[in-house]
Motif scaffolding. Structure first.
Motif, PDB file in Angstrom:
ATOM      1  N   HIS A 173      26.353 -26.661  -6.745  1.00 38.35           N
ATOM      2  CA  HIS A 173      25.280 -26.025  -5.987  1.00 38.35           C
ATOM      3  C   HIS A 173      24.599 -27.040  -5.072  1.00 38.35           C
ATOM      4  O   HIS A 173      24.520 -28.237  -5.389  1.00 38.35           O
ATOM      5  CB  HIS A 173      24.249 -25.398  -6.930  1.00 38.35           C
ATOM      6  N   GLU A 174      24.108 -26.555  -3.939  1.00 41.30           N
ATOM      7  CA  GLU A 174      23.439 -27.434  -2.978  1.00 41.30           C
ATOM      8  C   GLU A 174      22.289 -28.207  -3.598  1.00 41.30           C
ATOM      9  O   GLU A 174      22.051 -29.371  -3.254  1.00 41.30           O
ATOM     10  CB  GLU A 174      22.921 -26.598  -1.793  1.00 41.30           C
ATOM     11  N   SER A 175      21.581 -27.589  -4.531  1.00 41.09           N
ATOM     12  CA  SER A 175      20.449 -28.282  -5.165  1.00 41.09           C
ATOM     13  C   SER A 175      20.887 -29.556  -5.867  1.00 41.09           C
ATOM     14  O   SER A 175      20.166 -30.559  -5.882  1.00 41.09           O
ATOM     15  CB  SER A 175      19.760 -27.349  -6.164  1.00 41.09           C
ATOM     16  N   VAL A 176      22.091 -29.520  -6.434  1.00 35.94           N
ATOM     17  CA  VAL A 176      22.633 -30.696  -7.119  1.00 35.94           C
ATOM     18  C   VAL A 176      22.902 -31.810  -6.107  1.00 35.94           C
ATOM     19  O   VAL A 176      22.603 -32.983  -6.351  1.00 35.94           O
ATOM     20  CB  VAL A 176      23.932 -30.327  -7.864  1.00 35.94           C
ATOM     21  N   LEU A 177      23.451 -31.454  -4.973  1.00 34.58           N
ATOM     22  CA  LEU A 177      23.798 -32.442  -3.961  1.00 34.58           C
ATOM     23  C   LEU A 177      22.561 -33.051  -3.312  1.00 34.58           C
ATOM     24  O   LEU A 177      22.590 -34.204  -2.859  1.00 34.58           O
ATOM     25  CB  LEU A 177      24.672 -31.794  -2.887  1.00 34.58           C
ATOM     26  N   VAL A 208      28.052 -24.197  -3.213  1.00 34.13           N
ATOM     27  CA  VAL A 208      27.262 -22.968  -3.120  1.00 34.13           C
ATOM     28  C   VAL A 208      25.965 -23.339  -2.417  1.00 34.13           C
ATOM     29  O   VAL A 208      25.115 -24.025  -2.996  1.00 34.13           O
ATOM     30  CB  VAL A 208      26.954 -22.367  -4.504  1.00 34.13           C
ATOM     31  N   PRO A 209      25.788 -22.936  -1.163  1.00 34.43           N
ATOM     32  CA  PRO A 209      24.567 -23.306  -0.442  1.00 34.43           C
ATOM     33  C   PRO A 209      23.374 -22.466  -0.875  1.00 34.43           C
ATOM     34  O   PRO A 209      23.532 -21.398  -1.472  1.00 34.43           O
ATOM     35  CB  PRO A 209      24.940 -23.033   1.019  1.00 34.43           C
ATOM     36  N   PHE A 210      22.178 -22.945  -0.544  1.00 36.29           N
ATOM     37  CA  PHE A 210      20.968 -22.213  -0.891  1.00 36.29           C
ATOM     38  C   PHE A 210      20.977 -20.800  -0.315  1.00 36.29           C
ATOM     39  O   PHE A 210      20.461 -19.867  -0.938  1.00 36.29           O
ATOM     40  CB  PHE A 210      19.732 -22.949  -0.359  1.00 36.29           C
ATOM     41  N   ASP A 211      21.543 -20.636   0.886  1.00 35.64           N
ATOM     42  CA  ASP A 211      21.473 -19.337   1.540  1.00 35.64           C
ATOM     43  C   ASP A 211      22.621 -18.399   1.190  1.00 35.64           C
ATOM     44  O   ASP A 211      22.818 -17.374   1.854  1.00 35.64           O
ATOM     45  CB  ASP A 211      21.379 -19.508   3.061  1.00 35.64           C
ATOM     46  N   ALA A 212      23.373 -18.730   0.155  1.00 34.21           N
ATOM     47  CA  ALA A 212      24.458 -17.843  -0.270  1.00 34.21           C
ATOM     48  C   ALA A 212      23.885 -16.576  -0.894  1.00 34.21           C
ATOM     49  O   ALA A 212      22.991 -16.637  -1.740  1.00 34.21           O
ATOM     50  CB  ALA A 212      25.358 -18.547  -1.281  1.00 34.21           C
ATOM     51  N   ASP A 213      24.377 -15.434  -0.465  1.00 29.59           N
ATOM     52  CA  ASP A 213      23.955 -14.157  -1.057  1.00 29.59           C
ATOM     53  C   ASP A 213      24.689 -13.936  -2.373  1.00 29.59           C
ATOM     54  O   ASP A 213      25.837 -14.333  -2.542  1.00 29.59           O
ATOM     55  CB  ASP A 213      24.276 -12.998  -0.112  1.00 29.59           C
ATOM     56  N   GLY A 214      24.026 -13.271  -3.295  1.00 27.86           N
ATOM     57  CA  GLY A 214      24.690 -12.851  -4.524  1.00 27.86           C
ATOM     58  C   GLY A 214      24.890 -13.932  -5.559  1.00 27.86           C
ATOM     59  O   GLY A 214      25.735 -13.780  -6.448  1.00 27.86           O
ATOM     60  N   PHE A 215      24.113 -15.032  -5.470  1.00 29.45           N
ATOM     61  CA  PHE A 215      24.248 -16.075  -6.490  1.00 29.45           C
ATOM     62  C   PHE A 215      23.051 -16.024  -7.435  1.00 29.45           C
ATOM     63  O   PHE A 215      21.929 -16.356  -7.062  1.00 29.45           O
ATOM     64  CB  PHE A 215      24.349 -17.458  -5.861  1.00 29.45           C
ATOM     65  N   ALA A 216      23.297 -15.614  -8.676  1.00 28.52           N
ATOM     66  CA  ALA A 216      22.242 -15.566  -9.687  1.00 28.52           C
ATOM     67  C   ALA A 216      22.607 -16.463 -10.855  1.00 28.52           C
ATOM     68  O   ALA A 216      22.194 -16.234 -11.989  1.00 28.52           O
ATOM     69  CB  ALA A 216      22.031 -14.134 -10.167  1.00 28.52           C
ATOM     70  N   GLY A 217      23.414 -17.480 -10.567  1.00 24.76           N
ATOM     71  CA  GLY A 217      23.946 -18.320 -11.637  1.00 24.76           C
ATOM     72  C   GLY A 217      23.326 -19.686 -11.736  1.00 24.76           C
ATOM     73  O   GLY A 217      24.025 -20.687 -11.928  1.00 24.76           O
ATOM     74  N   ALA A 218      22.000 -19.766 -11.597  1.00 20.54           N
ATOM     75  CA  ALA A 218      21.340 -21.069 -11.676  1.00 20.54           C
ATOM     76  C   ALA A 218      21.586 -21.752 -13.013  1.00 20.54           C
ATOM     77  O   ALA A 218      21.519 -22.982 -13.112  1.00 20.54           O
ATOM     78  CB  ALA A 218      19.843 -20.905 -11.440  1.00 20.54           C
ATOM     79  N   SER A 219      21.875 -20.969 -14.052  1.00 24.39           N
ATOM     80  CA  SER A 219      22.136 -21.542 -15.374  1.00 24.39           C
ATOM     81  C   SER A 219      23.620 -21.476 -15.721  1.00 24.39           C
ATOM     82  O   SER A 219      23.994 -21.507 -16.893  1.00 24.39           O
ATOM     83  CB  SER A 219      21.334 -20.790 -16.444  1.00 24.39           C
ATOM     84  N   SER A 264      33.364 -16.941  -5.813  1.00 23.17           N
ATOM     85  CA  SER A 264      33.376 -15.924  -4.761  1.00 23.17           C
ATOM     86  C   SER A 264      32.236 -16.094  -3.764  1.00 23.17           C
ATOM     87  O   SER A 264      32.315 -15.587  -2.637  1.00 23.17           O
ATOM     88  CB  SER A 264      33.322 -14.517  -5.375  1.00 23.17           C
ATOM     89  N   VAL A 265      31.147 -16.769  -4.146  1.00 20.75           N
ATOM     90  CA  VAL A 265      30.014 -16.961  -3.228  1.00 20.75           C
ATOM     91  C   VAL A 265      29.957 -18.392  -2.698  1.00 20.75           C
ATOM     92  O   VAL A 265      29.024 -18.746  -1.971  1.00 20.75           O
ATOM     93  CB  VAL A 265      28.677 -16.598  -3.907  1.00 20.75           C
ATOM     94  N   SER A 266      30.942 -19.209  -3.053  1.00 21.96           N
ATOM     95  CA  SER A 266      30.953 -20.589  -2.585  1.00 21.96           C
ATOM     96  C   SER A 266      31.644 -20.682  -1.223  1.00 21.96           C
ATOM     97  O   SER A 266      32.386 -19.788  -0.817  1.00 21.96           O
ATOM     98  CB  SER A 266      31.674 -21.490  -3.591  1.00 21.96           C
ATOM     99  N   LEU A 267      31.386 -21.782  -0.515  1.00 23.26           N
ATOM    100  CA  LEU A 267      32.049 -22.030   0.754  1.00 23.26           C
ATOM    101  C   LEU A 267      33.508 -22.391   0.513  1.00 23.26           C
ATOM    102  O   LEU A 267      33.851 -22.900  -0.557  1.00 23.26           O
ATOM    103  CB  LEU A 267      31.353 -23.181   1.482  1.00 23.26           C
TER     104      LEU A 267
END
Length: 283
Positions: A173-177, A208-219, A264-267
């Motif tokens: 996820h982008e937050s990690v980077l 997975v960028p911050f602006d990706a739609d449909g990502f609810a997998g923070a955990s 599926s929601v990753s670049l």
């Protein structure tokens, strides 16, 4: 032969799979022991991974249980025959057993799939990044405890760099980077390392960028190790109580589904590399 005092996760898994086969066959440990001129205590030790089992005995058990899954039987026989004493054994008594178990599982893995939502996945970390992560643990390690962990993590990377390296897929996820576990220099070197490793033919990294739609997998942090057959796959997850290895069929299916959802929601690969290059420039 005296029972093992501390079986590895791989030895425990072999015993657990033999127990599953017995349960499916509807046979008791006492009944099986009687058919094999053994004892129920010896059967219990084998199924707990406390005692080894010969290749011949594995095949006899499979026949007794009417198991017709030849690929699974062959894989269990290979596990029973394995006498590998890898580099990780040098850390026995130095690091917790789960560190050694993970390195052994990686060594035998057919593929590895990772989702990073808190930290850069371990096999992609630099020494300085790993050192910063381990140093942040609470309670803090006493002098001399961090470096063996860093060294062990760096040695684990050989599974993606050696000849015949394992197929490795990481989604980060982008937050990690963007999170600086240390300083700007360490952050830049870490991003460069990810780009460098992603050039290997066996390594793929998606973002997975911050602006990706449909990502609810923070955990959705995940470490999935493919076994010789799907039934022998393993998931490693960190819990508040330590490291856990999951191998229940339903759990494995859920984790494979989770990976596909996040993927599926990753670049795609090229856009992910471009994304990381932009982050490097920002630093």
């Amino acid at each position: 032969m005296a029972p093992r005092s501390q079986p590895t996760a791989r030895q425990v898994r072999l015993g657990a799979e033999l127990r599953k086969l017995r349960d499916v066959a509807g046979m008791s440990a006492r009944e099986v022991a009687g058919r094999l001129s053994s004892t129920s205590a010896q059967m219990s030790q084998v199924e707990a991974g406390l005692s080894g089992v010969s290749e011949e005995r594995v095949r006899k058990l499979a026949a007794l249980y009417a198991c017709r899954d030849e690929p699974l039987i062959d894989a269990l026989v290979a596990m029973a025959a394995d006498r590998t004493r890898g580099w990780w054994e040098g850390y026995r008594g130095v690091l917790p057993p789960t560190f050694l178990d993970l390195a052994e599982l990686e060594h035998h893995a057919r593929f590895i799939q990772v989702i990073g939502t808190a930290h850069v996945p371990g096999l992609l970390q630099t020494e300085d990044y790993a050192r910063a992560v381990f140093s942040y643990w609470v309670p803090e390690f006493v002098a001399g405890e961090v470096e063996p962990r860093v060294e062990h993590r760096m040695r684990r990377k050989e599974v993606i760099t050696r000849e015949g390296a394992v197929a490795y897929e990481a989604i980060v996820h982008e937050s990690v980077l963007r999170t600086r576990v240390a300083d700007r220099e360490v952050a830049r070197a870490q991003l460069d390392e990810i780009l460098k490793q992603s050039e290997r033919p066996n390594v793929t990294v998606r973002v997975v960028p911050f602006d990706a739609d449909g990502f609810a997998g923070a955990s959705a942090a995940l470490f999935y190790l493919g076994g010789p057959v799907t039934a022998l796959d393993t998931v490693q997850r960190d819990t508040p109580y330590g490291t856990a290895f999951l191998d229940d069929a339903a759990q494995l299916l859920a984790m494979r589904t989770l990976f596909r959802k996040v993927e599926s929601v990753s670049l795609d690969l090229m856009k992910s590399r471009d994304f990381i290059h932009r982050l490097v420039k920002e630093l």
